[in-house]
Design a protein around this motif. Structure first.
Motif, PDB file in Angstrom:
ATOM      1  N   ALA A 173      26.799  37.805  35.474  1.00  0.00           N
ATOM      2  CA  ALA A 173      26.774  38.804  34.405  1.00  0.00           C
ATOM      3  C   ALA A 173      26.865  40.213  34.986  1.00  0.00           C
ATOM      4  O   ALA A 173      27.499  41.100  34.400  1.00  0.00           O
ATOM      5  N   SER A 174      26.253  40.428  36.147  1.00  0.00           N
ATOM      6  CA  SER A 174      26.284  41.747  36.778  1.00  0.00           C
ATOM      7  C   SER A 174      27.668  42.100  37.305  1.00  0.00           C
ATOM      8  O   SER A 174      28.066  43.270  37.311  1.00  0.00           O
ATOM      9  N   LEU A 175      28.399  41.080  37.755  1.00  0.00           N
ATOM     10  CA  LEU A 175      29.698  41.324  38.383  1.00  0.00           C
ATOM     11  C   LEU A 175      30.874  41.158  37.428  1.00  0.00           C
ATOM     12  O   LEU A 175      32.010  41.465  37.802  1.00  0.00           O
ATOM     13  N   ALA A 176      30.605  40.686  36.210  1.00  0.00           N
ATOM     14  CA  ALA A 176      31.688  40.372  35.279  1.00  0.00           C
ATOM     15  C   ALA A 176      32.557  41.587  34.959  1.00  0.00           C
ATOM     16  O   ALA A 176      33.771  41.467  34.797  1.00  0.00           O
ATOM     17  N   GLY A 177      31.952  42.761  34.873  1.00  0.00           N
ATOM     18  CA  GLY A 177      32.721  43.953  34.538  1.00  0.00           C
ATOM     19  C   GLY A 177      33.339  44.639  35.738  1.00  0.00           C
ATOM     20  O   GLY A 177      34.087  45.621  35.576  1.00  0.00           O
ATOM     21  N   LYS A 178      33.057  44.152  36.940  1.00  0.00           N
ATOM     22  CA  LYS A 178      33.530  44.816  38.157  1.00  0.00           C
ATOM     23  C   LYS A 178      34.660  44.068  38.852  1.00  0.00           C
ATOM     24  O   LYS A 178      35.446  44.674  39.591  1.00  0.00           O
ATOM     25  N   SER A 180      37.677  40.689  38.860  1.00  0.00           N
ATOM     26  CA  SER A 180      38.551  39.870  38.037  1.00  0.00           C
ATOM     27  C   SER A 180      37.946  38.488  37.828  1.00  0.00           C
ATOM     28  O   SER A 180      37.026  38.074  38.550  1.00  0.00           O
ATOM     29  N   LEU A 181      38.484  37.758  36.860  1.00  0.00           N
ATOM     30  CA  LEU A 181      37.985  36.415  36.576  1.00  0.00           C
ATOM     31  C   LEU A 181      38.196  35.493  37.774  1.00  0.00           C
ATOM     32  O   LEU A 181      37.341  34.660  38.084  1.00  0.00           O
ATOM     33  N   GLY A 182      39.316  35.639  38.457  1.00  0.00           N
ATOM     34  CA  GLY A 182      39.582  34.820  39.641  1.00  0.00           C
ATOM     35  C   GLY A 182      38.557  35.050  40.733  1.00  0.00           C
ATOM     36  O   GLY A 182      38.102  34.101  41.380  1.00  0.00           O
ATOM     37  N   THR A 183      38.184  36.313  40.941  1.00  0.00           N
ATOM     38  CA  THR A 183      37.170  36.623  41.951  1.00  0.00           C
ATOM     39  C   THR A 183      35.818  36.031  41.570  1.00  0.00           C
ATOM     40  O   THR A 183      35.082  35.510  42.418  1.00  0.00           O
ATOM     41  N   LEU A 184      35.489  36.099  40.282  1.00  0.00           N
ATOM     42  CA  LEU A 184      34.239  35.483  39.811  1.00  0.00           C
ATOM     43  C   LEU A 184      34.240  33.986  40.082  1.00  0.00           C
ATOM     44  O   LEU A 184      33.199  33.389  40.385  1.00  0.00           O
ATOM     45  N   GLY A 185      35.416  33.360  39.976  1.00  0.00           N
ATOM     46  CA  GLY A 185      35.520  31.936  40.276  1.00  0.00           C
ATOM     47  C   GLY A 185      35.168  31.636  41.720  1.00  0.00           C
ATOM     48  O   GLY A 185      34.461  30.665  42.015  1.00  0.00           O
ATOM     49  N   TRP A 186      35.668  32.466  42.648  1.00  0.00           N
ATOM     50  CA  TRP A 186      35.343  32.271  44.070  1.00  0.00           C
ATOM     51  C   TRP A 186      33.861  32.499  44.334  1.00  0.00           C
ATOM     52  O   TRP A 186      33.240  31.767  45.115  1.00  0.00           O
ATOM     53  N   ILE A 187      33.269  33.492  43.679  1.00  0.00           N
ATOM     54  CA  ILE A 187      31.831  33.763  43.861  1.00  0.00           C
ATOM     55  C   ILE A 187      31.010  32.584  43.341  1.00  0.00           C
ATOM     56  O   ILE A 187      30.055  32.137  43.998  1.00  0.00           O
ATOM     57  N   THR A 188      31.376  32.083  42.169  1.00  0.00           N
ATOM     58  CA  THR A 188      30.665  30.934  41.608  1.00  0.00           C
ATOM     59  C   THR A 188      30.789  29.717  42.516  1.00  0.00           C
ATOM     60  O   THR A 188      29.814  28.975  42.726  1.00  0.00           O
ATOM     61  N   ALA A 189      31.982  29.493  43.052  1.00  0.00           N
ATOM     62  CA  ALA A 189      32.190  28.364  43.963  1.00  0.00           C
ATOM     63  C   ALA A 189      31.288  28.466  45.185  1.00  0.00           C
ATOM     64  O   ALA A 189      30.752  27.459  45.666  1.00  0.00           O
ATOM     65  N   GLY A 190      31.113  29.685  45.692  1.00  0.00           N
ATOM     66  CA  GLY A 190      30.209  29.872  46.829  1.00  0.00           C
ATOM     67  C   GLY A 190      28.772  29.546  46.479  1.00  0.00           C
ATOM     68  O   GLY A 190      28.049  28.913  47.256  1.00  0.00           O
ATOM     69  N   LEU A 191      28.343  29.962  45.262  1.00  0.00           N
ATOM     70  CA  LEU A 191      26.980  29.657  44.823  1.00  0.00           C
ATOM     71  C   LEU A 191      26.763  28.163  44.649  1.00  0.00           C
ATOM     72  O   LEU A 191      25.641  27.667  44.773  1.00  0.00           O
ATOM     73  N   ILE A 192      27.844  27.437  44.359  1.00  0.00           N
ATOM     74  CA  ILE A 192      27.739  25.992  44.176  1.00  0.00           C
ATOM     75  C   ILE A 192      27.764  25.256  45.505  1.00  0.00           C
ATOM     76  O   ILE A 192      26.969  24.348  45.756  1.00  0.00           O
ATOM     77  N   CYS A 193      28.680  25.654  46.393  1.00  0.00           N
ATOM     78  CA  CYS A 193      28.915  24.894  47.630  1.00  0.00           C
ATOM     79  C   CYS A 193      27.873  25.130  48.720  1.00  0.00           C
ATOM     80  O   CYS A 193      27.439  24.182  49.388  1.00  0.00           O
ATOM     81  N   LEU A 194      27.483  26.388  48.905  1.00  0.00           N
ATOM     82  CA  LEU A 194      26.609  26.697  50.046  1.00  0.00           C
ATOM     83  C   LEU A 194      25.279  25.947  50.010  1.00  0.00           C
ATOM     84  O   LEU A 194      24.864  25.368  51.025  1.00  0.00           O
ATOM     85  N   PRO A 195      24.558  25.921  48.869  1.00  0.00           N
ATOM     86  CA  PRO A 195      23.293  25.152  48.861  1.00  0.00           C
ATOM     87  C   PRO A 195      23.504  23.661  49.092  1.00  0.00           C
ATOM     88  O   PRO A 195      22.622  22.979  49.629  1.00  0.00           O
ATOM     89  N   ALA A 196      24.678  23.140  48.699  1.00  0.00           N
ATOM     90  CA  ALA A 196      24.935  21.709  48.857  1.00  0.00           C
ATOM     91  C   ALA A 196      24.952  21.289  50.314  1.00  0.00           C
ATOM     92  O   ALA A 196      24.675  20.126  50.646  1.00  0.00           O
TER      93      ALA A 196
END
Length: 418
Positions: A173-178, A180-196
């Motif tokens: 939510a903090s980064l959504a306005g800063k 692109s949607l594609g960049t948010l996808g990469w950030i989300t993927a990092g939040l998913i993969c790294l803890p795994a």
């Protein structure tokens, strides 16, 4: 239903084959292992996705339909999650599910619009694959040996789920306005993969070999029979299906805030990041319950306390202080209930054996049923009796359900002691 027989006893012996020693038990890892599904399910799908869709000009009705569809895997994942019991270690399935899920999410976020059929399909498959994380965690928790370790793992598991879900919402939510949607996808993927990747630090899991399909099916049936086909399974099943400590009011209480005189910013804090901290703290506080107290008794007692906190909202004055006090106590105690609910699931499950992930998925999926019908009943209470009717409906119905089952478990305990 029938009582366990000699064959069940043999199956119970088989179930203990892969239980690791206490020295290898690391319950804290489950706070991180559950992070991938927490970020996707709570942070993205139930968190910022509606905001992102509105930013792209998608109407509220269409957005609600998409989010409802993407939440479906959370209640149906028991249909495909048993695959995590076969072919490779459960921690490898956890990593595979996280990586493939994040890869599909990246592709979905690079579509022109998240409401397109391609993007929705990719997100749906991603949500299905990420549920392999839940099944894998359940199967691995089932191999924990000591009861105190199982309780700790349950608390860390729920605290991690709540904390990482809130973190996902906050970051995206903090980064959504800063970005692109594609960049948010990469950030989300990092939040998913790294803890795994912490799956490599999970308790050591030995893969249980079978000599063939017939041997595998016989073993699966014996383990399912030990868990489900016995008289003792009935009260545990009712613990999953009864209405206490459903947490249904979590998503409904913000709608009552205006009646108690709260501002939008206060609601956002109380039911957002602050609420996540409270529920996570409650989940960790459940570790203070001694392991000698049986999981169902601890869970049902905490459910009665949780229901009592709603009386503050139902009977107190319509004032901001009433809302803050009632919601604070409700969120803290529901966090403890969630952790102890997982402890009940693990006690119901027993040891993982060959089919631990599949059996955990079935049991855990049953626990989602009360959430659905309690949201309906809470809404009926609000429609009939107004603002106070919602918390009072959940408090009364939850208390009745908890007291009935608590009486049974306490009676059984006294009979066993005699």
């Amino acid at each position: 239903m029938q009582k366990a027989d000699a064959g069940a006893s043999a199956a119970e012996s088989d179930l203990s084959e892969s239980v690791p020693g206490r020295s290898s038990e690391r319950p804290w890892t489950f706070a991180l292992l559950i992070a991938p599904v927490a970020v996707l399910s709570n942070g993205v799908i139930s968190g910022v996705l509606s905001y992102l869709l509105r930013q792209q000009g998608v109407g509220s009705a269409r957005g609600a339909a998409i989010i409802s569809l993407l939440n479906l895997p959370q209640t149906t994942y028991f249909l495909w999650s048993p695959i995590t019991d076969f072919w490779m270690l459960r921690r490898n399935w956890l990593i595979l599910g996280s990586v493939t899920s994040s890869a599909l999410l990246i592709v979905a976020f690079h579509q022109k619009n998240l409401a397109t059929s391609t993007a929705v399909t990719l997100l749906f498959i991603s949500a299905c694959l990420c549920q392999l994380v839940v099944a894998s965690c359940g199967g691995m928790m089932g191999t924990l040996h000591a009861e105190v370790t199982r309780r700790s793992a349950s608390s860390f598991y729920q605290a991690g789920s709540l904390a990482f879900g809130a973190l996902g919402i906050f970051v995206l939510a903090s980064l959504a306005g800063k970005y692109s949607l594609g960049t948010l996808g990469w950030i989300t993927a990092g939040l998913i993969c790294l803890p795994a990747l912490l799956a490599f630090a999970a308790p050591r899991q030995d893969f249980i070999q079978t000599s063939g399909l017939s041997d595998a099916m016989a073993r699966l049936w014996s383990e399912f029979k030990v868990t489900f086909v016995r008289w003792q399974a009935i009260p545990y099943t009712l613990c999953m299906l009864f209405p206490m400590a459903s947490g249904a009011a979590i998503g409904l209480l913000p709608g009552l805030a205006v009646d108690y005189g709260l501002s939008g910013q206060q609601v956002a804090w109380m039911n957002g990041l602050g609420g996540a901290v409270l529920t996570a703290a409650g989940a960790m506080a459940a570790t203070l319950v001694p392991a000698r107290v049986s999981a169902p008794v601890a869970y049902l007692t905490s459910a009665v306390i949780n229901a009592a906190t709603l009386l503050i909202l139902g009977l107190g004055p319509m004032h901001p202080a009433t809302y803050f006090a009632g919601v604070t106590l409700y969120l803290f105690t529901i966090g403890a209930c969630y952790a102890l609910f997982t402890a009940v699931v693990l006690e119901f499950l027993g040891a993982s054996g060959k089919s631990g992930s599949g059996r955990y998925s079935i049991i855990n999926a049953l626990g989602n049923v009360p959430v659905v019908y309690m949201i309906f009943l809470d809404g009926k209470g609000y429609g009939r009796w107004g603002t106070r009717g919602l918390p009072l409906t959940e408090a009364i119905v939850g208390t009745v359900g908890a007291v009935i089952l608590l009486s049974w478990f306490l009676t059984r305990r006294r009979q066993a002691a005699s």
